[in-house]
Design a protein around this motif. Structure first.
Motif, PDB file in Angstrom:
ATOM      1  N   LEU A  97      64.033  26.929  -9.293  1.00 44.48           N
ATOM      2  CA  LEU A  97      63.322  26.837 -10.410  1.00 44.48           C
ATOM      3  C   LEU A  97      61.834  27.731 -10.370  1.00 44.48           C
ATOM      4  O   LEU A  97      61.696  28.343 -11.234  1.00 44.48           O
ATOM      5  N   ARG A  98      61.459  27.725  -9.165  1.00 42.04           N
ATOM      6  CA  ARG A  98      60.124  28.481  -8.921  1.00 42.04           C
ATOM      7  C   ARG A  98      60.692  30.205  -9.110  1.00 42.04           C
ATOM      8  O   ARG A  98      59.902  30.961  -9.398  1.00 42.04           O
ATOM      9  N   HIS A  99      61.935  30.376  -8.487  1.00 44.23           N
ATOM     10  CA  HIS A  99      62.391  31.709  -8.630  1.00 44.23           C
ATOM     11  C   HIS A  99      62.720  32.254 -10.016  1.00 44.23           C
ATOM     12  O   HIS A  99      62.124  33.181 -10.386  1.00 44.23           O
ATOM     13  N   LEU A 100      63.141  31.198 -10.962  1.00 53.35           N
ATOM     14  CA  LEU A 100      63.117  31.411 -12.244  1.00 53.35           C
ATOM     15  C   LEU A 100      61.862  31.756 -13.266  1.00 53.35           C
ATOM     16  O   LEU A 100      61.760  32.474 -13.703  1.00 53.35           O
ATOM     17  N   GLU A 101      61.027  30.993 -12.669  1.00 52.96           N
ATOM     18  CA  GLU A 101      59.426  31.161 -13.107  1.00 52.96           C
ATOM     19  C   GLU A 101      58.955  32.325 -12.847  1.00 52.96           C
ATOM     20  O   GLU A 101      58.333  33.086 -13.711  1.00 52.96           O
ATOM     21  N   ARG A 102      59.259  32.751 -11.572  1.00 50.40           N
ATOM     22  CA  ARG A 102      58.752  34.128 -11.215  1.00 50.40           C
ATOM     23  C   ARG A 102      59.192  35.274 -12.037  1.00 50.40           C
ATOM     24  O   ARG A 102      58.645  36.191 -12.081  1.00 50.40           O
ATOM     25  N   LEU A 103      60.538  35.015 -12.288  1.00 60.62           N
ATOM     26  CA  LEU A 103      61.098  35.999 -13.201  1.00 60.62           C
ATOM     27  C   LEU A 103      60.685  36.138 -14.714  1.00 60.62           C
ATOM     28  O   LEU A 103      61.223  36.801 -15.415  1.00 60.62           O
ATOM     29  N   GLY A 104      59.798  35.079 -15.033  1.00 58.31           N
ATOM     30  CA  GLY A 104      59.259  34.898 -16.396  1.00 58.31           C
ATOM     31  C   GLY A 104      59.907  33.717 -17.075  1.00 58.31           C
ATOM     32  O   GLY A 104      59.883  33.729 -18.330  1.00 58.31           O
ATOM     33  N   HIS A 105      61.029  32.957 -16.754  1.00 60.01           N
ATOM     34  CA  HIS A 105      61.586  31.974 -17.638  1.00 60.01           C
ATOM     35  C   HIS A 105      60.741  30.668 -17.494  1.00 60.01           C
ATOM     36  O   HIS A 105      60.140  30.328 -16.536  1.00 60.01           O
ATOM     37  N   SER A 106      60.603  30.160 -18.535  1.00 58.04           N
ATOM     38  CA  SER A 106      59.963  28.809 -18.880  1.00 58.04           C
ATOM     39  C   SER A 106      61.128  27.800 -19.259  1.00 58.04           C
ATOM     40  O   SER A 106      60.506  26.532 -19.425  1.00 58.04           O
ATOM     41  N   SER A 107      62.146  28.244 -19.596  1.00 60.50           N
ATOM     42  CA  SER A 107      63.190  27.232 -19.923  1.00 60.50           C
ATOM     43  C   SER A 107      64.770  27.692 -19.554  1.00 60.50           C
ATOM     44  O   SER A 107      64.720  28.930 -19.065  1.00 60.50           O
ATOM     45  N   LEU A 108      65.545  26.858 -19.230  1.00 60.37           N
ATOM     46  CA  LEU A 108      66.954  27.424 -18.931  1.00 60.37           C
ATOM     47  C   LEU A 108      67.573  28.023 -20.110  1.00 60.37           C
ATOM     48  O   LEU A 108      68.805  28.752 -20.055  1.00 60.37           O
ATOM     49  N   ASP A 109      67.124  28.031 -21.399  1.00 64.97           N
ATOM     50  CA  ASP A 109      67.850  28.507 -22.469  1.00 64.97           C
ATOM     51  C   ASP A 109      68.177  30.081 -22.237  1.00 64.97           C
ATOM     52  O   ASP A 109      69.230  30.531 -22.941  1.00 64.97           O
TER      53      ASP A 109
END
Length: 314
Positions: free
Chosen positions: A48-60
């Motif tokens: 989840l930290r990696h996804l946030e760094r990619l700019g994601h704030s949800s899984l959608d």
């Protein structure tokens, strides 16, 4: 706290709630051990930290490429293939749960494949080294080693004779020992119960401990624990590991192994003695026969080495 001042290891509010919901699911619905839940939590928090760094704030809006980039990042950080394999599996289970519980509009992990882990032969113990280890431990009792020495002999004999896990040994209660039938009842992974037979030396050592040394160490806080520490409480896995490392350290040329090494040795020596794979699977409490098959590789490797050393045209 502003985004600029946010700790880089902290998750945003949405992902933090998602992680807590998942941990609650693992705890209440899956009935997993604390150790397993801690490992899952760490793996998913990293994702989840990696996804946030990619700019994601949800899984959608997360796709499989984003998840693969997380695994690729782990690889560049030097993570072992077995770790990558475990994390890929953890991600698949988590993303599937998120989709099934409508926390994500799709399942980006459905097409995620695990990196192939190189299968390494587990280190094991020669039968002569196991005999030497146990002979020395028994001699310590005969030389007046007292209650602790009696306990350590029973631990070593039981681990090598039964192949039970260190957590299973520490969790044994007095009611789990059936001396008449020469078996113990073990509660393994996933709360699966199995019955494991005891050989005569293991039964003799266990009986000696229960009838003698345990009474000297046990106190009101011991409860029904079969094995207790020097302060009378149920024995800790770290103590058992020290017992095994110390015992093998006294055997010249023996590998430095812990309790799991004795489990490996038990399985390998059974197969080398002619036991069938399915029986060994049952004794070890493996859910899959594929897990047990690694020990056939150990035996085959020994045969290959013997062939190459002895055959004139190897």
């Amino acid at each position: 706290m502003t985004d600029a001042a946010q700790d880089p290891d902290e998750l945003g509010a949405a992902f933090d709630r998602l992680l807590e919901d998942y941990v609650r699911h693992l705890t209440l619905r899956r009935n997993l051990s604390e150790h397993t839940i801690r490992a899952y939590r760490g793996d998913i928090a990293t994702l989840l930290r990696h996804l946030e760094r990619l700019g994601h704030s949800s899984l959608d809006d997360v796709d499989v490429r984003a998840v693969r980039s997380w695994l690729a990042k782990q690889q560049t950080l030097g993570q072992a293939r077995t770790t990558l394999q475990r994390r890929a599996a953890a991600a698949r289970v988590f993303l599937s749960w998120a989709h099934e519980t409508q926390r994500a509009s799709h399942d980006p992990g459905a097409s995620l494949r695990s990196p192939k882990a190189a299968r390494r032969l587990p280190p094991t113990l020669e039968q002569s080294d196991a005999d030497a280890m146990l002979t020395r431990a028994i001699a310590a009792v005969e030389d007046g080693g007292g209650a602790v020495a009696e306990r350590d002999v029973a631990i070593l004999e039981l681990l090598y004779a039964t192949g039970i896990r260190v957590s299973e040994l520490c969790g044994l209660n007095l009611s789990d020992v059936d001396q008449e039938r020469r078996v113990i009842r073990v509660l393994g992974k996933g709360n699966k119960e199995r019955t494991v037979p005891l050989g005569a030396p293991a039964l003799r050592a266990l009986t000696g401990w229960l009838d003698g040394g345990r009474g000297e160490l046990a106190d009101a806080g011991s409860g029904a624990a079969v094995f207790v520490g020097e302060r009378g409480r149920r024995i800790d896995p770290r103590v058992v590991r020290r017992v095994v490392h110390r015992a093998l350290g006294l055997v010249e040329g023996a590998p430095d192994l812990g309790p799991h090494g004795l489990r490996h040795a038990m399985a390998t020596h059974l197969l080398e003695g002619g036991a069938d794979l399915r029986s060994v699977q049952e004794l070890l409490g493996h859910a899959s026969l594929a897990t047990t098959q690694i020990y056939t590789h150990v035996s085959n490797e020994r045969l290959r080495r013997a062939f190459e050393q002895a055959h004139p045209r190897a």
